[in-house]
Design a protein around this motif. Structure first.
Motif, PDB file in Angstrom:
ATOM      1  N   LEU A 293       0.847  -1.183   0.000  1.00 46.89           N
ATOM      2  CA  LEU A 293       0.000   0.000   0.000  1.00 46.89           C
ATOM      3  C   LEU A 293       0.887   1.238   0.000  1.00 46.89           C
ATOM      4  O   LEU A 293       1.721   1.415   0.893  1.00 46.89           O
ATOM      5  N   THR A 294       0.766   2.043  -1.006  1.00 46.17           N
ATOM      6  CA  THR A 294       1.539   3.276  -1.109  1.00 46.17           C
ATOM      7  C   THR A 294       0.608   4.456  -0.873  1.00 46.17           C
ATOM      8  O   THR A 294      -0.460   4.526  -1.490  1.00 46.17           O
ATOM      9  N   ALA A 295       1.011   5.347   0.039  1.00 43.72           N
ATOM     10  CA  ALA A 295       0.194   6.538   0.272  1.00 43.72           C
ATOM     11  C   ALA A 295       0.858   7.742  -0.383  1.00 43.72           C
ATOM     12  O   ALA A 295       2.070   7.910  -0.325  1.00 43.72           O
ATOM     13  N   LEU A 296       0.014   8.538  -1.032  1.00 41.81           N
ATOM     14  CA  LEU A 296       0.484   9.754  -1.689  1.00 41.81           C
ATOM     15  C   LEU A 296       0.029  10.905  -0.806  1.00 41.81           C
ATOM     16  O   LEU A 296      -1.176  11.090  -0.608  1.00 41.81           O
ATOM     17  N   ILE A 297       0.989  11.646  -0.229  1.00 46.08           N
ATOM     18  CA  ILE A 297       0.583  12.750   0.639  1.00 46.08           C
ATOM     19  C   ILE A 297       1.219  14.047   0.164  1.00 46.08           C
ATOM     20  O   ILE A 297       2.097  14.051  -0.702  1.00 46.08           O
TER      21      ILE A 297
ATOM     22  N   ASP B  93       2.771   1.072   3.495  1.00 48.57           N
ATOM     23  CA  ASP B  93       4.127   0.526   3.485  1.00 48.57           C
ATOM     24  C   ASP B  93       5.117   1.593   3.055  1.00 48.57           C
ATOM     25  O   ASP B  93       6.263   1.605   3.496  1.00 48.57           O
ATOM     26  N   ARG B  94       4.637   2.428   2.128  1.00 49.42           N
ATOM     27  CA  ARG B  94       5.517   3.449   1.562  1.00 49.42           C
ATOM     28  C   ARG B  94       4.774   4.761   1.442  1.00 49.42           C
ATOM     29  O   ARG B  94       3.573   4.766   1.181  1.00 49.42           O
ATOM     30  N   LEU B  95       5.502   5.832   1.605  1.00 45.48           N
ATOM     31  CA  LEU B  95       4.905   7.145   1.382  1.00 45.48           C
ATOM     32  C   LEU B  95       5.578   7.813   0.196  1.00 45.48           C
ATOM     33  O   LEU B  95       6.787   7.657  -0.008  1.00 45.48           O
ATOM     34  N   VAL B  96       4.784   8.523  -0.570  1.00 44.16           N
ATOM     35  CA  VAL B  96       5.348   9.399  -1.590  1.00 44.16           C
ATOM     36  C   VAL B  96       4.839  10.789  -1.255  1.00 44.16           C
ATOM     37  O   VAL B  96       3.622  10.997  -1.155  1.00 44.16           O
ATOM     38  N   VAL B  97       5.751  11.719  -1.019  1.00 45.17           N
ATOM     39  CA  VAL B  97       5.344  13.061  -0.608  1.00 45.17           C
ATOM     40  C   VAL B  97       5.492  14.010  -1.786  1.00 45.17           C
ATOM     41  O   VAL B  97       6.544  14.055  -2.422  1.00 45.17           O
ATOM     42  N   MET B  98       4.457  14.766  -2.058  1.00 48.91           N
ATOM     43  CA  MET B  98       4.519  15.714  -3.165  1.00 48.91           C
ATOM     44  C   MET B  98       4.424  17.145  -2.646  1.00 48.91           C
ATOM     45  O   MET B  98       3.747  17.430  -1.662  1.00 48.91           O
ATOM     46  N   LYS B  99       5.139  18.030  -3.364  1.00 46.25           N
ATOM     47  CA  LYS B  99       5.010  19.446  -3.064  1.00 46.25           C
ATOM     48  C   LYS B  99       5.167  20.228  -4.364  1.00 46.25           C
ATOM     49  O   LYS B  99       6.128  20.003  -5.111  1.00 46.25           O
ATOM     50  N   GLU B 100       4.236  21.119  -4.628  1.00 40.83           N
ATOM     51  CA  GLU B 100       4.283  21.979  -5.815  1.00 40.83           C
ATOM     52  C   GLU B 100       4.649  21.215  -7.075  1.00 40.83           C
ATOM     53  O   GLU B 100       5.527  21.625  -7.847  1.00 40.83           O
ATOM     54  N   GLY B 101       3.996  20.105  -7.275  1.00 42.51           N
ATOM     55  CA  GLY B 101       4.172  19.383  -8.532  1.00 42.51           C
ATOM     56  C   GLY B 101       5.445  18.573  -8.633  1.00 42.51           C
ATOM     57  O   GLY B 101       5.804  18.120  -9.718  1.00 42.51           O
ATOM     58  N   ARG B 102       6.133  18.391  -7.526  1.00 42.32           N
ATOM     59  CA  ARG B 102       7.342  17.564  -7.542  1.00 42.32           C
ATOM     60  C   ARG B 102       7.275  16.531  -6.436  1.00 42.32           C
ATOM     61  O   ARG B 102       6.542  16.692  -5.463  1.00 42.32           O
ATOM     62  N   ILE B 103       8.096  15.475  -6.586  1.00 38.01           N
ATOM     63  CA  ILE B 103       8.214  14.496  -5.512  1.00 38.01           C
ATOM     64  C   ILE B 103       9.203  15.060  -4.497  1.00 38.01           C
ATOM     65  O   ILE B 103      10.365  15.288  -4.825  1.00 38.01           O
ATOM     66  N   ALA B 104       8.731  15.292  -3.256  1.00 36.79           N
ATOM     67  CA  ALA B 104       9.608  15.895  -2.258  1.00 36.79           C
ATOM     68  C   ALA B 104      10.363  14.839  -1.470  1.00 36.79           C
ATOM     69  O   ALA B 104      11.468  15.079  -1.012  1.00 36.79           O
ATOM     70  N   ALA B 105       9.732  13.682  -1.297  1.00 37.17           N
ATOM     71  CA  ALA B 105      10.383  12.612  -0.534  1.00 37.17           C
ATOM     72  C   ALA B 105       9.635  11.320  -0.788  1.00 37.17           C
ATOM     73  O   ALA B 105       8.477  11.340  -1.193  1.00 37.17           O
ATOM     74  N   GLN B 106      10.294  10.198  -0.582  1.00 38.64           N
ATOM     75  CA  GLN B 106       9.591   8.934  -0.636  1.00 38.64           C
ATOM     76  C   GLN B 106      10.348   7.896   0.178  1.00 38.64           C
ATOM     77  O   GLN B 106      11.548   8.031   0.417  1.00 38.64           O
ATOM     78  N   GLY B 107       9.627   6.873   0.620  1.00 39.21           N
ATOM     79  CA  GLY B 107      10.254   5.829   1.412  1.00 39.21           C
ATOM     80  C   GLY B 107       9.322   5.325   2.495  1.00 39.21           C
ATOM     81  O   GLY B 107       8.125   5.652   2.499  1.00 39.21           O
ATOM     82  N   ALA B 108       9.885   4.557   3.431  1.00 39.72           N
ATOM     83  CA  ALA B 108       9.083   4.022   4.519  1.00 39.72           C
ATOM     84  C   ALA B 108       8.638   5.163   5.428  1.00 39.72           C
ATOM     85  O   ALA B 108       9.365   6.154   5.572  1.00 39.72           O
TER      86      ALA B 108
END
Ligand code: ADP
Ligand code: MG
Lengths: 314, 250
Positions: free
Chosen positions: B29-33, B204-219
């Motif tokens: 399960l990947t969460a996009l925040i 399981d994993r987070l993908v963090v977005m900010k202003e149209g870019r990937i800001a961070a990702q990982g556990a």
């Protein structure tokens, strides 16, 4: 409902003979066939149109589809002249009219829907304005044509319920039946479209293509019906802008479902019933001279207002 | 696996997504925040071909978005959009039944009906199956849309803010169901969430977005830190560790 329609049809055929049956029966049968065809065609067209535009208060006539038909016709006369126009074999002419109408209709209304971008009020308003625009352009073109020529053409172009050309009836019937078959084949895909664009795409049914197909079917249904009885806007006795509205509103009450496999036949029955039954009552029982259109317009206007206000309040 | 390369997108003349390169692994399960307007919904709708791709490539498993036929993709990927408004008046079972459409294309068989029953059962909607959508609570409605996506029986499941308007019990129920779909059914679930605590609790994993870019990702434990909250979300909220996972103190 089917039984009620059969009773009305029989009543229409057999009630009060004031002329020899040998004359009366074929005469009435033609008229009945025309009424049924027009009723069914416009009802089904409206069901499709309401799904395609995702609202319950629009009808193809309200948006000027029938006006478009007259426009195409007038344009043809204008380009060819009355004599040239009369020289074309009627079958070819009919097919050309339908083709032109379907193409133009697709272009105009697909574009309009894209511009309105899901905003219902904008779609309704711009549709009505477009209808007016087409009507006034038609009138302008008609003024450019020599008046006497125009009159002959007009009498040739639109038959009336009272004097229906058997050839035109056959042509319209063919076109309408083919379009009805096409509408029927779209039924489950239209169900999916009624979920909304996003959901439909997610289910593998992209709306754009389906809309185009449905619009072509709608154009053919409206054009063939208009060819048969003439549009209201140019003095024909065809059902008015609000006819489809009454029919679909009623069909949704009788058969409250989203499924087009039910809605299409239900609206078709209601449509046939309203026209045949209405004509029967007006003509035979009350022997009234008031055209049915006037009554339909009156009731339909009320239904339109109610639906609009209900939407607003909701 | 969902693979996104060199993705750019503009809406109304303004850039909404900038040079996104992202790989979401198969399963789990990947969460996009990310803050409002970060482009999460836009990204999700591009993956689900709800909008045409302007620049870049997206592939879902072996299928490249834009090339694969819509009906084929509908058997691989299901999407629950952010707004679940339907103008048609539907019963819950009818709505969930639409999830089977990509498989039967209008002629549901016994297997399709069984799948709908299973979906209703799994999402605890069996008792409500004959209710109309406007006759159930917000939570039940969201569950019905999730059940519809589940009935679609796809490997990939995308959900855009499914917890909107849900109370804590309904939100936890729904997230547990999603967790189950990943763990028991081996599906790849991607969920847009706005509550970071739900993301850390269930993903399981987070993908963090900010202003149209990937800001961070990982556990979750690697990603959710005081610095991230400050830099991406622009807030001074603190992160504590509770039961071995990060918890944002609001
Ligand atoms: N139709 C549109 N036209 C112009 N800009 C839009 C449109 N839809 C969304 N946006 C903008 O795109 C950005 C990203 O939106 P969205 O993907 O919905 O963000 P999120 O889901 O992360 O909140 C926002 O800044 C939003 O204002
Ligand atoms: Mg969003």
């Amino acid at each position: 409902m089917a039984a009620l329609l059969a009773v009305c049809a029989a009543g229409y055929m057999l009630w009060s003979a004031k002329a020899p049956w040998s004359f009366l029966l074929p005469y009435r049968a033609t008229k009945l066939a025309a009424l049924l065809l027009v009723g069914v065609a416009l009802s089904v067209a409206t069901v499709l149109f309401q799904t395609v535009t995702a609202n319950r208060i629009l009808t193809p006539s309200l948006m000027g589809f029938d006006a478009l038909y007259v426009f195409v016709l007038t344009l043809l006369v204008h380009m060819l002249g009355a004599t040239g126009y009369a020289a074309i074999p009627p079958g070819l002419l009919f097919a050309a009219n339908l083709g032109a109408m379907a193409g133009l209709g697709l272009l105009l209304f697909a574009g309009l829907m894209r511009l309105a971008g899901g905003d219902m009020i904008r779609l309704v308003l711009s549709g009505i304005v477009l209808g007016l625009l087409i009507r006034s352009m038609t009138e302008f073109l008609q003024r450019l044509i020599d008046p006497s020529e125009f009159q002959t053409v007009q009498s040739m172009s639109f038959a009336r319920f009272t004097q229906i050309d058997p050839l035109l009836l056959a042509l319209s019937a063919t076109a309408i039946l083919a379009a009805l078959a096409a509408a029927w084949s779209l039924r489950t895909r239209l169900d999916v479209l009624s979920l909304g664009d996003t959901a439909a795409t997610g289910l593998g049914e992209p709306p754009a293509r389906l809309r185009r197909q449905a619009l072509v079917v709608i154009c053919i249904l409206v054009a063939a019906a208009t060819a048969l009885v003439g549009p209201l806007s140019s003095g024909g006795f065809g059902p008015s802008s609000f006819f489809g509205l009454i029919v679909t509103a009623f069909a949704h009450i009788v058969t409250p479902t989203h499924r087009h496999a039910v809605l299409i036949p239900s609206a078709a029955l209601v449509g046939g019933l309203v026209l045949v039954g209405g004509q029967f009552i007006m003509e035979r029982l009350f022997a009234l001279a008031t055209p049915l259109t006037v009554v339909i317009e009156l009731i339909g206007g009320a239904v339109f207002l109610v639906l609009l206000l209900k939407r607003r309040a909701a | 696996m969902i693979r996104i390369t060199d993705l750019h997108h503009r809406l109304g003349g303004a850039p909404v997504l900038n040079d996104i390169d992202l790989t979401i692994p198969h399963g789990g399960l990947t969460a996009l925040i990310g803050p409002n307007g970060a482009g999460k919904s836009t990204l999700l709708s591009l993956i689900a071909r709800l909008r045409p791709i302007q620049r870049g490539r997206i592939s879902v498993g072996p299928h490249e978005i834009g090339k694969v036929a819509d009906r084929d993709l509908a058997r691989v990927l299901a999407v629950m959009p952010q707004s679940t408004e339907v103008s048609a008046r539907l019963r819950l079972a009818e709505l969930v039944g639409f999830g089977r459409y990509p498989w039967h294309r209008g002629r549901p068989g016994a297997e399709d009906r069984a799948q709908v029953d299973r979906a209703l059962e799994r999402f605890s909607l069996t008792d409500l199956r004959d209710r109309f959508l406007d006759e159930v609570s917000g939570g039940q409605k969201q569950r019905a849309f999730a059940a519809m996506a589940y009935a679609q029986d796809t490997d990939y499941l995308l959900l855009d803010e499914p917890l909107n308007n849900l109370d804590i019990a309904a939100a936890r129920d729904l997230m547990r169901l999603m967790r189950g779909l990943a763990d028991e059914d081996g599906k790849t679930v991607v969920v847009v969430l706005h509550d970071i605590n739900y993301a850390t609790a269930f993903a399981d994993r987070l993908v963090v977005m900010k202003e149209g870019r990937i800001a961070a990702q990982g556990a979750p434990s690697e990603v959710v830190t005081d610095t991230l909250l400050a830099e991406v979300f622009g807030t001074t909220a603190r992160v504590a560790e509770v039961e071995g996972r990060p918890l944002v103190i609001v």
